[in-house]
Scaffold this active site. Structure first.
Site, short mmCIF file in Angstrom:
data_model
loop_
_atom_site.label_atom_id
_atom_site.label_comp_id
_atom_site.label_asym_id
_atom_site.label_seq_id
_atom_site.Cartn_x
_atom_site.Cartn_y
_atom_site.Cartn_z
N ASP A 94 10.17 38.47 57.66
CA ASP A 94 10.74 37.69 56.55
C ASP A 94 11.05 36.27 57.07
O ASP A 94 11.70 36.12 58.11
CB ASP A 94 12.04 38.41 56.12
CG ASP A 94 12.62 37.87 54.82
OD1 ASP A 94 11.86 37.31 54.02
OD2 ASP A 94 13.83 38.07 54.62
N GLU A 146 4.78 30.10 51.24
CA GLU A 146 5.78 29.71 50.23
C GLU A 146 5.59 28.26 49.80
O GLU A 146 5.35 27.37 50.61
CB GLU A 146 7.21 29.90 50.77
CG GLU A 146 8.28 29.48 49.75
CD GLU A 146 9.70 29.95 50.06
OE1 GLU A 146 9.87 30.93 50.81
OE2 GLU A 146 10.64 29.34 49.53
P1 13P Z 1 18.94 38.03 48.41
O1 13P Z 1 19.90 37.22 49.25
O2 13P Z 1 19.02 37.63 46.98
O3 13P Z 1 19.09 39.48 48.61
O4 13P Z 1 17.45 37.63 48.89
C1 13P Z 1 16.88 38.22 50.02
C2 13P Z 1 15.62 37.54 50.43
O5 13P Z 1 15.03 36.74 49.74
C3 13P Z 1 15.08 37.91 51.75
O6 13P Z 1 13.97 37.15 52.07
O1 G3H Z 2 16.37 35.48 53.23
C1 G3H Z 2 17.20 35.83 54.06
C2 G3H Z 2 17.47 37.27 54.27
O2 G3H Z 2 18.51 37.71 53.45
C3 G3H Z 2 17.74 37.54 55.72
O3 G3H Z 2 18.98 37.09 56.09
O4 G3H Z 2 18.48 35.72 58.11
O5 G3H Z 2 20.79 36.59 57.68
O6 G3H Z 2 18.95 38.14 58.37
P1 G3H Z 2 19.32 36.87 57.66
ZN ZN Z 3 14.04 35.15 51.29
#
Ligand code: 13P
Ligand code: G3H
Ligand code: ZN
Length: 331
Positions: A94, A146
């Protein structure tokens, strides 16, 4: 030595997204950092027969350790088999922010990566995304790019304001980079405080109602790249019952507002085929743990407070799959 996701029994997102776009539902992408979160995600997705994207941020990777994560993913696939119903499992990075991080994940068993170049100039975003796609595709790994910026916090990057995706850029971006899916900005944002009270209206019960998502932008994007897999980040709904439990048990969450579930349901019926949810899980865990401690201040066995947290998380994810994303019974 590099380890392929195929050796861990994972799958990439290609076929899952094709089916989700055609079927009018979205695959859940749930973030995890520890064992209980991973168990809850897998239990919920097996019980609802939903495909799943196990999502790891770079912060989560640092927290949990890359070697342990890889082996947790291998364990996840075996655990799913043991539960008796095989669902497809994706391990996804992510918000990858550099080529090096994406490469390291690909070499360590991830089956899908996001390269988030949205904070760069358009041309820099294209160049960085293309470089990641070339390496990833040579290893059978799918890539999410993105366009547009979401407000909120993503690891170390904080954006005060969101910038909506410009539909006129998407065709060129997809063509030049070769990405497999595209995250867009249409009014969602990260975290549990997505809107200020001033941005919301109040309903008759005093509940804050946020402004609607920009569905016209989504429609415009779909016209320009028909059927192309679209991703929504920042899609937590911030359930008010969980916020109330947190605040009734010593917490202090003010003006926590998320995206209404009906809007996510509507998005999931379009080309949006991956919906990212992290904050709702954090809220559910925190609510359950605070409640346990408040009701039993003498408790000090982690299983006694992480156990209820895991159960609450599982219920939340089952609800999302069945009633919001529409991914239940699709595996
Ligand atoms: P939320 O903070 O809305 O749960 O979004 C999570 C997200 O986009 C992780 O990439
Ligand atoms: O988009 C962000 C996600 O919620 C992950 O959050 O970077 O604190 O693990 P983090
Ligand atoms: Zn995100």
């Amino acid at each position: 030595m590099a380890i392929s996701y195929k050796d861990l029994g994972l799958v990439n997102t290609k076929e899952l997204f094709e089916k989700a776009v055609a079927g009018g539902y979205a695959i859940p992408a749930y973030n995890f950092n520890n064992l209980e979160q991973m168990q809850a995600i897998l239990l919920a997705c097996v019980e609802t027969k939903s495909p799943v994207i196990l999502q790891v941020s770079s912060g989560a990777r640092k927290y949990a350790n890359a070697t342990l994560l890889r082996n947790m993913a291998r364990g996840a696939v075996e655990y799913v088999k043991e539960l008796g119903y095989e669902i497809p499992v994706v391990l996804h990075l992510d918000h990858g922010d550099t080529f090096e991080l994406c490469k390291d994940c690909i070499d360590n068993g991830f089956s899908s990566v996001m390269i988030d170049g949205s904070h760069h100039s358009y041309e820099e975003n294209v160049a960085l995304t293309k470089k990641v796609v070339e390496y990833a595709h040579a290893h059978g790994v799918t890539v999410e790019g993105e366009l547009g910026v979401l407000a909120g916090v993503e690891d170390d990057v904080v954006a005060e304001e969101s910038t909506y995706t410009r539909p006129e850029e998407v065709e060129d971006f997809v063509k030049r980079t070769g990405v497999d899916s595209l995250a867009i900005s249409i009014g969602t944002s990260h975290g549990a405080h997505k809107f200020t009270p001033e941005q919301c209206t109040k309903n008759e019960d005093g509940i804050l109602i946020p402004p609607p998502l920009q569905f016209e932008i989504l429609e415009e994007i779909e016209k320009r790249i028909p059927g192309f897999p679209i991703v929504l980040h920042g899609s937590s709904s911030v359930p008010q019952d969980q916020v109330a439990i947190i605040n009734a048990n010593g917490g202090a969450l003010k003006a926590a507002v998320g995206i209404p579930e009906e809007q996510l349901r509507k998005a999931a019926k379009s080309a949006v085929c991956k919906i990212n949810i992290d904050s709702d899980g954090r809220l559910a865990m925190t609510a359950a743990i605070r409640k346990t401690f408040n009701e039993n201040p003498g408790e000090f066995d982690p299983r006694k407070y992480l156990g209820p947290a895991r159960e609450s998380l599982k219920e939340l994810y089952m609800h999302k799959n069945e009633n919001v994303l529409g991914s239940a019974q699709k595996a």
